[in-house]
Enzyme design. Structure first.
Site, short mmCIF file in Angstrom:
data_model
loop_
_atom_site.label_atom_id
_atom_site.label_comp_id
_atom_site.label_asym_id
_atom_site.label_seq_id
_atom_site.Cartn_x
_atom_site.Cartn_y
_atom_site.Cartn_z
N TYR A 99 1.65 -18.92 -19.45
CA TYR A 99 1.47 -17.55 -19.42
C TYR A 99 1.45 -16.93 -20.88
O TYR A 99 0.96 -17.76 -21.70
CB TYR A 99 2.60 -16.96 -18.56
N ARG A 155 -9.11 -5.35 -17.97
CA ARG A 155 -8.06 -5.00 -19.18
C ARG A 155 -7.18 -6.19 -19.33
O ARG A 155 -5.75 -6.00 -18.93
CB ARG A 155 -7.66 -3.70 -18.87
N LYS A 173 -0.07 -15.55 -13.52
CA LYS A 173 0.91 -14.81 -12.63
C LYS A 173 1.94 -15.72 -11.37
O LYS A 173 2.70 -15.73 -11.17
CB LYS A 173 0.43 -13.66 -12.29
N GLU A 244 -3.48 -6.76 -10.65
CA GLU A 244 -3.30 -7.08 -12.26
C GLU A 244 -4.27 -6.90 -13.23
O GLU A 244 -5.54 -7.09 -12.87
CB GLU A 244 -2.91 -8.64 -12.16
N ASP A 245 -4.26 -6.01 -13.98
CA ASP A 245 -5.03 -5.96 -15.35
C ASP A 245 -6.40 -5.38 -14.85
O ASP A 245 -7.49 -5.88 -15.35
CB ASP A 245 -5.08 -7.20 -16.01
N ASP A 267 1.13 -4.60 -10.69
CA ASP A 267 2.21 -5.00 -11.53
C ASP A 267 2.26 -4.42 -12.84
O ASP A 267 3.34 -4.09 -13.39
CB ASP A 267 2.11 -6.55 -11.63
N ASP A 268 1.01 -3.93 -13.21
CA ASP A 268 1.02 -3.30 -14.61
C ASP A 268 1.60 -1.91 -14.59
O ASP A 268 2.42 -1.60 -15.43
CB ASP A 268 -0.57 -3.06 -15.12
N ASN A 419 1.73 -6.49 -25.04
CA ASN A 419 1.56 -8.08 -25.42
C ASN A 419 0.08 -8.37 -25.62
O ASN A 419 -0.90 -7.48 -25.32
CB ASN A 419 1.59 -8.64 -23.92
#
Length: 561
Positions: A99, A155, A173, A244-245, A267-268, A419
């Site tokens: 990850y 993203r 993930k 996610e993203d 999650d973000d 990150n």
């Protein structure tokens, strides 16, 4: 099998023996059937423990983290038991390989290192056939998916629009879901929704395997997502879907639209908010003990106005409502800075209505027409107790700003959360040096402990890994109808309460990652209990159990290699 369906047909892990027909590659190129002989032949006796030792030795000989990532990806598909045995034995060493930060490079170079399908690739060109595709896909599976991690690649981390390369983040993930949460790997389904990419050098790369078109508009994307979410919920009615993203505007729009309809969370926005709330619960208590100030008097400045920043700030508001403040009073404890400065009601883009909709909740109305374009000016104006970074700008917390935070606070709370490390606002070593070691620090990326004044200082890592496996696993075990805001907050409280006495004595803000399975069980139990309290659970056998019994049930339900 039609081209559209074949393009989608792949699996997170594959243990089949005999004849395997690989799917088409994501861009529709043909694959050929590969036959494996079943005839017996003499071979040496090889044990699983030998294979594990061999894998560890091979990884040590590979010169770069990316090569290790690629090799482990192949092992995961060929032998998931071996892959997750290696992760189990060296989670701290291998998590950065499978990850962040290595997964960022893997996503950027996804088409170059592509070794075959890793999950479900769905093209916006096939949006009218999504129900058919998922229905046929589900009929081919021997294990029904329990967790879907879905991205559109728009993203990825702080690296921008990577298109179909986002598949790497979905796979990564789910690696953590298995390693940290105990989800069965055969119940994991990574999904990338290919809606094009606005990154021209990726789109024009001759090796790029995704759609060679600009990214779909939000209107087009919403039409596609409507069909995907409905079809996924129909094909996999018990699965938890994690977004996610997605880029900020889409992330908030999809969360608001689907949160009450489906068993899903982002999650973000929600996972990051939960893990930072947990760390802030610990940090604020330590800071207030050092200063003598009331917990309700903390003030938080955010550098960053994207979906993650707004989501974290909204979740952190729960800290203040826990102290008895109203929602409006809690919101007044936050100041958000984007690329144009502090978000105020008199700023030109706000006055003209051009500011992004997700930022509007935190517009300041009390600056009397004065604008504060820089972080330094905002710190002087607000005199905050906490500084949170989600700007994806390396070194954005400069020495002058950090030293000013140390002047204002006996124990300054500084959370540089972007990150990967190349995007982080402040390193742990600089944070210690510029605050004379008084900082309460949590980052999004990992940093090594540092010995200072005879003590080993361990940096906090506000890593979603500490919370999202427990959220997803808890929702799954509860049979939750939806993943409510209350369940997200419960996950943060459970995480903060998972600290051991030794960890508290060491001044840690988070449990150590080497206890991730224990921590995930605690978080999952908190999620289950809140689902029960809100009447969202369907798992009747878990009702009436106290916390310890729920934790035991979560531990017993975890998969082990």
């Amino acid at each position: 099998m039609t081209a559209a369906i074949a393009r989608a047909f792949s699996a997170f892990t594959n243990n089949d023996v005999g004849t395997l027909t690989p799917p088409l590659t994501p861009n529709g190129n043909e694959s050929k059937t590969v036959s494996f002989s079943r005839s017996p032949s003499p071979h040496p006796a090889i044990t699983p423990s030998q294979n594990l030792l061999r894998l560890k030795a091979h990884l040590q000989n590979l010169p770069t983290d990316l090569l290790k990532h690629v090799h482990l990806a192949r092992i995961r598909q060929e032998d998931p038991e071996l892959f997750f045995s290696a992760i189990r034995d060296d989670l701290i060493g291998l998590a950065p390989i499978v990850y962040t930060p290595t997964v960022g490079e893997a996503c950027q170079k996804y088409s170059q290192i592509y070794q075959g399908p890793e999950g479900l690739y769905l093209s916006i060109d096939d949006k009218d056939r999504i129900p058919e595709i998922l229905s046929e896909y589900a009929s081919k599976l021997s294990t029904t998916p329990q967790i879907l991690v879905v991205t559109d690649g728009s993203r990825i981390l702080g690296l921008g629009d990577l298109g179909i390369g986002g598949m790497g983040i979905s796979v990564g993930k789910l690696n953590l879901y298995v390693a940290g949460g105990g989800v069965n790997p055969h119940g994991c389904l990574p999904v990338v929704l290919d809606m094009g990419t606005n990154t021209e050098n990726i789109r024009n790369d001759p090796l790029y395997i995704g759609l060679r078109r600009p990214r779909a508009s939000l209107e087009e994307a919403t039409e596609f997502m409507d069909k995907f979410m409905q079809a996924a919920a129909s094909a996999f009615p018990k699965a938890v879907i994690q977004h996610e993203d997605f880029y900020s505007e889409a992330a908030f729009a999809f969360l608001e639209k689907y949160k009450e309809q489906y068993r899903m969370f982002n999650d973000d926005i929600e996972g990051t908010g939960s893990v930072i709330l947990a760390g802030f619960l610990a940090a604020a208590k330590q800071a207030s003990e050092a200063s003598g100030k009331s917990l309700k008097d903390h003030k938080v400045v955010f550098l960053g106005g994207g979906s993650a920043a707004v989501g974290v700030a909204k979740e952190m508001m729960n800290f203040f409502t826990m102290q008895g403040l109203t929602e409006d009073e809690a919101r007044e404890r936050f100041w958000l800075i984007d690329t144009k400065g502090l978000i105020t009601s008199t700023r030109p883009d706000v006055v003209s209505g051009k500011v992004a909709s997700h930022k509007k909740y935190f517009i300041r109305n009390d600056t009397e027409g004065k604008e504060y374009p820089s972080l330094a000016e905002v710190i002087d104006y607000v005199q905050p107790t906490a500084l949170v970074g989600l700007s994806t700008t390396f070194g954005a917390f400069g020495e002058a700003e950090v030293r000013r935070m140390a002047e204002l606070n006996k124990a300054p709370i500084i959370f540089p959360l972007s990150n990967p490390t190349s995007k982080c606002e402040l390193s742990f070593s600089d944070a210690l040096d510029w605050t004379d070691g008084r900082v309460l620090f949590a980052s999004g990326s990992p940093y090594n402990p540092i010995e200072r004044d005879g003590l080993l200082r361990e940096p906090g890592q506000g890593n979603n890994f500490l919370v999202f496996p427990g959220i997803g696993f808890g929702a799954l075990q509860a049979g939750a109808k939806t993943v409510s805001s209350g369940m997200i907050t419960a996950s943060a409280i459970a995480l903060s309460e998972a600290l051991t006495e030794e960890e508290k004595a060491a001044g840690l803000l988070y449990p150590r990652l080497n206890r991730i399975r224990e921590v995930s069980a605690e978080v999952a139990a908190g999620v289950v209990k809140k689902a029960q309290e809100e009447g969202l659970d369907t798992a009747e056998h878990l009702r009436g159990l106290d916390h310890a019994a729920l934790v035991a049930e979560m531990n017993n339900a975890q998969w082990w290699p």
